[in-house]
Design a protein around this motif. Structure first.
Motif, mmCIF file in Angstrom:
data_model
loop_
_atom_site.group_PDB
_atom_site.id
_atom_site.type_symbol
_atom_site.label_atom_id
_atom_site.label_comp_id
_atom_site.label_asym_id
_atom_site.label_seq_id
_atom_site.Cartn_x
_atom_site.Cartn_y
_atom_site.Cartn_z
ATOM 1 N N PRO A 102 0.816 -1.210 0.000
ATOM 2 C CA PRO A 102 0.000 0.000 0.000
ATOM 3 C C PRO A 102 0.851 1.264 0.000
ATOM 4 C CG PRO A 102 0.015 -1.008 2.179
ATOM 5 C CD PRO A 102 0.671 -1.980 1.257
ATOM 6 N N GLU A 103 0.390 2.278 -0.708
ATOM 7 C CA GLU A 103 1.151 3.518 -0.848
ATOM 8 C C GLU A 103 0.552 4.668 -0.049
ATOM 9 O OE1 GLU A 103 1.903 4.345 -4.948
ATOM 10 O OE2 GLU A 103 3.194 2.586 -5.184
ATOM 11 N N SER A 104 -0.425 4.359 0.795
ATOM 12 C CA SER A 104 -1.003 5.368 1.681
ATOM 13 C C SER A 104 -1.641 4.645 2.848
ATOM 14 C CB SER A 104 -2.058 6.199 0.949
ATOM 15 O OG SER A 104 -3.201 5.396 0.657
ATOM 16 N N TRP A 105 -1.935 5.391 3.910
ATOM 17 C CA TRP A 105 -2.621 4.768 5.032
ATOM 18 C C TRP A 105 -4.087 4.470 4.707
ATOM 19 C CZ3 TRP A 105 -1.924 1.918 9.063
ATOM 20 C CH2 TRP A 105 -0.654 1.867 9.654
ATOM 21 N N ALA A 106 -4.662 5.212 3.750
ATOM 22 C CA ALA A 106 -6.025 4.902 3.329
ATOM 23 C C ALA A 106 -6.067 3.513 2.686
ATOM 24 C CB ALA A 106 -6.525 5.953 2.341
ATOM 25 N N ALA A 107 -5.083 3.218 1.832
ATOM 26 C CA ALA A 107 -5.005 1.899 1.206
ATOM 27 C C ALA A 107 -4.694 0.832 2.244
ATOM 28 C CB ALA A 107 -3.945 1.908 0.104
ATOM 29 N N CYS A 108 -3.819 1.173 3.181
ATOM 30 C CA CYS A 108 -3.461 0.245 4.244
ATOM 31 C C CYS A 108 -4.684 -0.079 5.103
ATOM 32 C CB CYS A 108 -2.360 0.876 5.105
ATOM 33 S SG CYS A 108 -1.329 -0.307 5.975
ATOM 34 N N ASP A 109 -5.462 0.939 5.410
ATOM 35 C CA ASP A 109 -6.663 0.768 6.222
ATOM 36 C C ASP A 109 -7.627 -0.222 5.568
ATOM 37 O OD1 ASP A 109 -8.477 2.108 8.485
ATOM 38 O OD2 ASP A 109 -9.693 1.921 6.682
ATOM 39 N N ALA A 110 -7.829 -0.074 4.270
ATOM 40 C CA ALA A 110 -8.750 -0.963 3.561
ATOM 41 C C ALA A 110 -8.252 -2.411 3.592
ATOM 42 C CB ALA A 110 -8.913 -0.489 2.115
ATOM 43 N N LEU A 111 -6.964 -2.593 3.382
ATOM 44 C CA LEU A 111 -6.394 -3.941 3.402
ATOM 45 C C LEU A 111 -6.483 -4.569 4.789
ATOM 46 C CD1 LEU A 111 -3.251 -3.243 1.215
ATOM 47 C CD2 LEU A 111 -5.105 -4.819 0.623
ATOM 48 N N LEU A 112 -6.220 -3.768 5.811
ATOM 49 C CA LEU A 112 -6.274 -4.282 7.179
ATOM 50 C C LEU A 112 -7.690 -4.669 7.564
ATOM 51 C CD1 LEU A 112 -3.825 -1.788 8.927
ATOM 52 C CD2 LEU A 112 -3.430 -4.229 8.548
ATOM 53 N N ARG A 113 -8.657 -3.847 7.198
ATOM 54 C CA ARG A 113 -10.046 -4.150 7.537
ATOM 55 C C ARG A 113 -10.505 -5.429 6.850
ATOM 56 N NH1 ARG A 113 -12.460 -0.463 10.474
ATOM 57 N NH2 ARG A 113 -11.370 1.523 10.747
ATOM 58 N N GLN A 114 -10.049 -5.619 5.637
ATOM 59 C CA GLN A 114 -10.401 -6.847 4.925
ATOM 60 C C GLN A 114 -9.772 -8.065 5.615
ATOM 61 O OE1 GLN A 114 -8.682 -7.255 0.979
ATOM 62 N NE2 GLN A 114 -10.490 -8.364 0.273
ATOM 63 N N ARG A 115 -8.505 -7.924 5.975
ATOM 64 C CA ARG A 115 -7.791 -9.054 6.603
ATOM 65 C C ARG A 115 -8.377 -9.401 7.982
ATOM 66 N NH1 ARG A 115 -2.830 -11.612 5.323
ATOM 67 N NH2 ARG A 115 -2.735 -13.417 6.689
ATOM 68 N N PHE A 116 -8.754 -8.362 8.726
ATOM 69 C CA PHE A 116 -9.267 -8.587 10.075
ATOM 70 C C PHE A 116 -10.782 -8.787 10.102
ATOM 71 C CE2 PHE A 116 -5.422 -6.034 11.484
ATOM 72 C CZ PHE A 116 -4.743 -7.139 12.003
ATOM 73 N N GLY A 117 -11.439 -8.623 8.965
ATOM 74 C CA GLY A 117 -12.884 -8.810 8.912
ATOM 75 C C GLY A 117 -13.645 -7.722 9.641
ATOM 76 N N LEU A 118 -13.162 -6.487 9.551
ATOM 77 C CA LEU A 118 -13.796 -5.367 10.254
ATOM 78 C C LEU A 118 -14.780 -4.628 9.349
ATOM 79 C CD1 LEU A 118 -10.662 -3.906 12.067
ATOM 80 C CD2 LEU A 118 -12.342 -5.536 12.944
#
Length: 223
Positions: free
Chosen positions: A207-223
């Motif tokens: 990810p190249e931004s925290w917005a992209a990181c946030d989306a990936l993390l939420r998907q991985r954690f099922g949030l």
């Protein structure tokens, strides 16, 4: 591989003090160039001392020059300057856009741990800095060398979905070697690094931004 060694006693004490809750998802996050700016801050700090930062590749050795000179300072001088930076500036490092908001929003559903390779003498100032930017209370673990062993230790204690975020491709590789089941995000949104940051083939995503990181993390954690 160089950098991979037994977990030091002080680091182990901090791992145990993190009080990881079994069964709760875990997010392990680097600090410099992931939560707070480092290279850009260093580049602004050096000129007052008569030096400048020229990053041609992803390492500080050979990147600090006497102002206007063609040759970089030697290794020992560079280390002394970097240590001086951490002594003087750690408490004042500024957050990267979106980092604080993302980590705050996940703090209830996910355990968040900061795993940093800052010199140990900078630990108190790093805690102060995290408090100042709104992330006080997060467990802080000071590591040295490869982070893979510490990541494996934390993931084993959590026994739940675990993700590691770091800007260093070398640390992503360390995590892949020691804790291959842990998700690995190579954060390429670091300020001041431009095109010198190499890719990490062992990463699940870059990810190249925290917005992209946030989306990936939420998907991985099922949030």
């Amino acid at each position: 591989m160089a950098g991979e060694k037994k977990i030091p006693r002080e680091t182990m004490a901090e791992l145990e003090a993190a009080a990881i809750v079994p069964g709760k998802p875990l997010l392990i996050v680097d600090c410099d160039e992931v939560i707070v700016e480092f290279a850009g801050h260093l580049a602004r700090w050096l000129p007052a001392l008569g030096y400048e930062l020229r990053l041609y590749k992803y390492e500080l050795e050979g990147a600090i020059y006497p102002a206007g000179e063609a040759d970089p300072v030697g290794f020992e001088a560079a280390i002394n300057l970097i240590n001086a930076f951490f002594e003087e500036e750690t408490a004042r490092q500024t957050p990267i856009d979106g980092a604080v908001e993302t980590l705050q929003s996940m703090a209830e559903a996910v355990q968040v741990v900061v795993l940093t390779n800052i010199p140990r003498h900078g630990r108190a100032d790093r805690l102060m800095n995290l408090e100042t930017i709104g992330l006080g209370g997060l467990p802080l673990i000071v590591n040295s060398g490869g982070k893979g062993r510490a990541i494996a230790w934390l993931a084993e204690r959590a026994a739940a979905t675990t993700v590691f975020v770091d800007d260093s491709p070398f640390q992503i590789a360390s995590a892949a070697r020691r804790a291959e089941h842990v998700g690995r995000l190579h954060f390429r949104g670091a300020t001041g690094l431009g095109n010198v940051l190499p890719k990490a083939p062992e990463a699940d995503a870059e990810p190249e931004s925290w917005a992209a990181c946030d989306a990936l993390l939420r998907q991985r954690f099922g949030l």
